[in-house]
Design an enzyme around this catalytic site. Structure first.
Site, PDB file in Angstrom:
ATOM      1  N   LYS A  47       0.809  -1.007   0.033  1.00  0.00           N
ATOM      2  CA  LYS A  47       0.294   0.489   0.029  1.00  0.00           C
ATOM      3  C   LYS A  47       0.759   1.306  -0.096  1.00  0.00           C
ATOM      4  CE  LYS A  47      -3.948  -2.141   2.444  1.00  0.00           C
ATOM      5  NZ  LYS A  47      -4.736  -2.097   4.086  1.00  0.00           N
ATOM      6  N   GLY A 108      -4.469   1.779  20.295  1.00  0.00           N
ATOM      7  CA  GLY A 108      -3.450   1.343  19.372  1.00  0.00           C
ATOM      8  C   GLY A 108      -3.016   2.600  18.500  1.00  0.00           C
ATOM      9  N   ALA A 109      -1.900   2.188  18.253  1.00  0.00           N
ATOM     10  CA  ALA A 109      -1.618   3.634  17.876  1.00  0.00           C
ATOM     11  C   ALA A 109      -0.181   3.169  16.323  1.00  0.00           C
ATOM     12  CB  ALA A 109      -0.961   4.580  18.537  1.00  0.00           C
ATOM     13  N   ALA A 112      -3.271   0.756  11.734  1.00  0.00           N
ATOM     14  CA  ALA A 112      -4.301   0.926  11.779  1.00  0.00           C
ATOM     15  C   ALA A 112      -4.790   1.877  12.542  1.00  0.00           C
ATOM     16  CB  ALA A 112      -5.303  -0.330  11.920  1.00  0.00           C
ATOM     17  N   ASN A 132      -2.165   3.514  23.508  1.00  0.00           N
ATOM     18  CA  ASN A 132      -1.442   2.188  23.072  1.00  0.00           C
ATOM     19  C   ASN A 132      -0.391   1.876  24.599  1.00  0.00           C
ATOM     20  OD1 ASN A 132      -0.986   0.942  20.951  1.00  0.00           O
ATOM     21  ND2 ASN A 132       0.949   2.290  21.459  1.00  0.00           N
ATOM     22  N   ARG A 133       0.094   0.776  24.041  1.00  0.00           N
ATOM     23  CA  ARG A 133       1.152   0.537  24.594  1.00  0.00           C
ATOM     24  C   ARG A 133       2.165   1.096  25.067  1.00  0.00           C
ATOM     25  NH1 ARG A 133       3.308  -5.390  22.670  1.00  0.00           N
ATOM     26  NH2 ARG A 133       3.722  -4.283  22.006  1.00  0.00           N
ATOM     27  N   THR A 134       3.087   1.608  23.606  1.00  0.00           N
ATOM     28  CA  THR A 134       4.086   1.747  23.663  1.00  0.00           C
ATOM     29  C   THR A 134       3.561   3.910  23.310  1.00  0.00           C
ATOM     30  OG1 THR A 134       4.900   0.826  22.639  1.00  0.00           O
ATOM     31  CG2 THR A 134       6.405   2.801  22.207  1.00  0.00           C
ATOM     32  N   GLY A 221     -14.795  -5.944  12.772  1.00  0.00           N
ATOM     33  CA  GLY A 221     -14.294  -5.773  11.304  1.00  0.00           C
ATOM     34  C   GLY A 221     -14.693  -5.706  10.504  1.00  0.00           C
TER      35      GLY A 221
HETATM   36  P1  ATR Z   1      -1.422  -2.589  12.264  1.00  0.00           P
HETATM   37  O1  ATR Z   1      -1.294  -2.159  10.772  1.00  0.00           O
HETATM   38  O2  ATR Z   1      -2.560  -3.858  12.547  1.00  0.00           O
HETATM   39  O3  ATR Z   1      -1.846  -1.413  12.930  1.00  0.00           O
HETATM   40  P2  ATR Z   1       1.189  -2.289  13.744  1.00  0.00           P
HETATM   41  O4  ATR Z   1       1.618  -1.441  13.229  1.00  0.00           O
HETATM   42  O5  ATR Z   1       1.950  -3.707  13.980  1.00  0.00           O
HETATM   43  O6  ATR Z   1      -0.051  -3.773  12.838  1.00  0.00           O
HETATM   44  O7  ATR Z   1       0.373  -2.212  14.959  1.00  0.00           O
HETATM   45  C1  ATR Z   1      -0.290  -2.698  15.875  1.00  0.00           C
HETATM   46  C2  ATR Z   1      -0.988  -2.426  16.995  1.00  0.00           C
HETATM   47  O8  ATR Z   1      -1.146  -2.824  18.646  1.00  0.00           O
HETATM   48  C3  ATR Z   1       0.167  -1.647  17.610  1.00  0.00           C
HETATM   49  O9  ATR Z   1      -0.866  -0.221  18.493  1.00  0.00           O
HETATM   50  C4  ATR Z   1       0.520  -1.861  19.816  1.00  0.00           C
HETATM   51  O10 ATR Z   1       1.601  -2.051  20.709  1.00  0.00           O
HETATM   52  P3  ATR Z   1       2.658  -1.053  20.284  1.00  0.00           P
HETATM   53  O11 ATR Z   1       2.217   0.235  20.077  1.00  0.00           O
HETATM   54  O12 ATR Z   1       3.230  -0.957  21.704  1.00  0.00           O
HETATM   55  O13 ATR Z   1       3.513  -1.756  19.947  1.00  0.00           O
HETATM   56  C5  ATR Z   1      -0.422  -2.958  19.803  1.00  0.00           C
HETATM   57  N1  ATR Z   1       0.349  -4.668  20.659  1.00  0.00           N
HETATM   58  C6  ATR Z   1      -0.137  -5.352  20.159  1.00  0.00           C
HETATM   59  N2  ATR Z   1       0.934  -6.584  20.394  1.00  0.00           N
HETATM   60  C7  ATR Z   1       0.373  -5.538  22.090  1.00  0.00           C
HETATM   61  C8  ATR Z   1       0.218  -6.438  23.320  1.00  0.00           C
HETATM   62  N3  ATR Z   1       0.532  -7.569  23.538  1.00  0.00           N
HETATM   63  N4  ATR Z   1      -0.299  -5.856  24.337  1.00  0.00           N
HETATM   64  C9  ATR Z   1      -0.480  -3.990  23.929  1.00  0.00           C
HETATM   65  N5  ATR Z   1      -1.223  -4.376  22.626  1.00  0.00           N
HETATM   66  C10 ATR Z   1      -0.085  -4.335  21.339  1.00  0.00           C
END
Ligand code: ATR
Length: 257
Positions: A47, A108-109, A112, A132-134, A221
């Site tokens: 994409k 989530g950040a 998506a 977001n976790r991070t 979704g």
């Molecule tokens: P996508 O394209 O599906 O958005 P991505 O860019 O890898 O995939 O993002 C995954 C999201 O899920 C992120 O917000 C991630 O949090 P981090 O930014 O902290 O990595 C979140 N995520 C994935 N695994 C997680 C977990 N075990 N606990 C909490 N958040 C999680």
């Protein structure tokens, strides 16, 4: 879903899947053009790469810096993005949530999450809370929103009061062993009217099951998947998409045992 839609509209068209190595993406697009394809859909990781491989970008692709749909027109390749709008359409259709003036908690950040956050802000919500976790990634998106949409109140962290919608854009819930992406000690599901999980397989994540049990309106979704496809169908054919047919076809594939 596209083949079902073509059949419904009486079009002798076919939708086929090809696995393309990113290093051959340009050649694949050129090949499709040379063979008079009506268009293409692209998914991860193509994409972003395709943005520099089309002759023209529609505003939708410019806004999101990503192309998921190409239409070939008079020998030119035009890039579109039908993903972001599909979020808004699915929230409206599947949850009856109107974003304008709403308070939204977004989990989530990642890729998506960022698109969802910016699209939701563009819809003039009253308040947007990013978790977001991070944390730094949520902060970066909040800063981007403050710059682009100064009228939207955006903050990082769980809200203290009620919201209209909680939306999960993390990948947590895809695997059976995954927990919920929501920290219920920080935010109780009793404080939201509706919950949307971008994950559609499994059909009901732990988050959605708990939300349903709490009395929230819920949706997964699958509607986003259907609506990005419906819009692509309209771009290629110039005809309205038979959305219900497309949804049935998708559900038949995704949830078939
Ligand atoms: P996508 O394209 O599906 O958005 P991505 O860019 O890898 O995939 O993002 C995954 C999201 O899920 C992120 O917000 C991630 O949090 P981090 O930014 O902290 O990595 C979140 N995520 C994935 N695994 C997680 C977990 N075990 N606990 C909490 N958040 C999680």
């Amino acid at each position: 879903m596209h083949n079902a839609a073509f059949a419904t509209r009486g079009l002798n068209w076919r939708y086929l899947a090809f696995e393309v190595d990113p290093k051959h993406l340009r050649a694949a697009i050129e090949g499709a053009r040379a063979m008079n394809f009506a268009g293409l859909n692209l998914t991860v990781p193509h994409k972003l790469l395709a943005v520099d491989m089309v002759d023209e970008l529609d505003d939708s692709a410019k806004s999101w810096g990503a192309v998921n749909t190409i239409k070939f027109e008079n020998g030119r390749a035009i890039g579109f993005n039908t993903d972001a709008n599909a979020i808004v359409t699915s929230l409206r259709d599947d949850l009856k949530v109107e974003l304008r003036g709403a308070k939204v908690l977004l989990l989530g950040a990642g890729g998506a999450g960022r698109t969802a956050a910016l699209k939701i802000a563009a819809e003039n919500v009253a308040e947007l809370f990013l978790v977001n976790r991070t944390v730094s990634k949520a902060e970066a998106i909040a800063a981007e929103i403050k710059k682009q949409f100064p009228s939207v109140k955006v903050s990082v962290g769980y809200p203290k009061a009620e919201v209209d919608l909680l939306l999960n854009a993390t990948s947590l819930g895809l695997k059976p062993e995954d927990g919920s992406p929501l920290d219920e000690e920080q935010f109780s599901l009793k404080r939201t009217r509706a919950v949307y999980d971008m994950i559609y397989k499994p059909a009901e994540t732990k988050l959605l099951a708990t939300a349903k049990a709490t009395g929230c309106k819920t949706a997964n979704g699958i509607g986003m998947l259907v609506h990005q496809g419906a819009k692509a169908f309209e771009i290629w054919t110039g005809q309205p998409a038979p959305v219900a047919v497309m949804r049935r076809a998708v559900e038949g594939c995704v949830y078939a045992v």
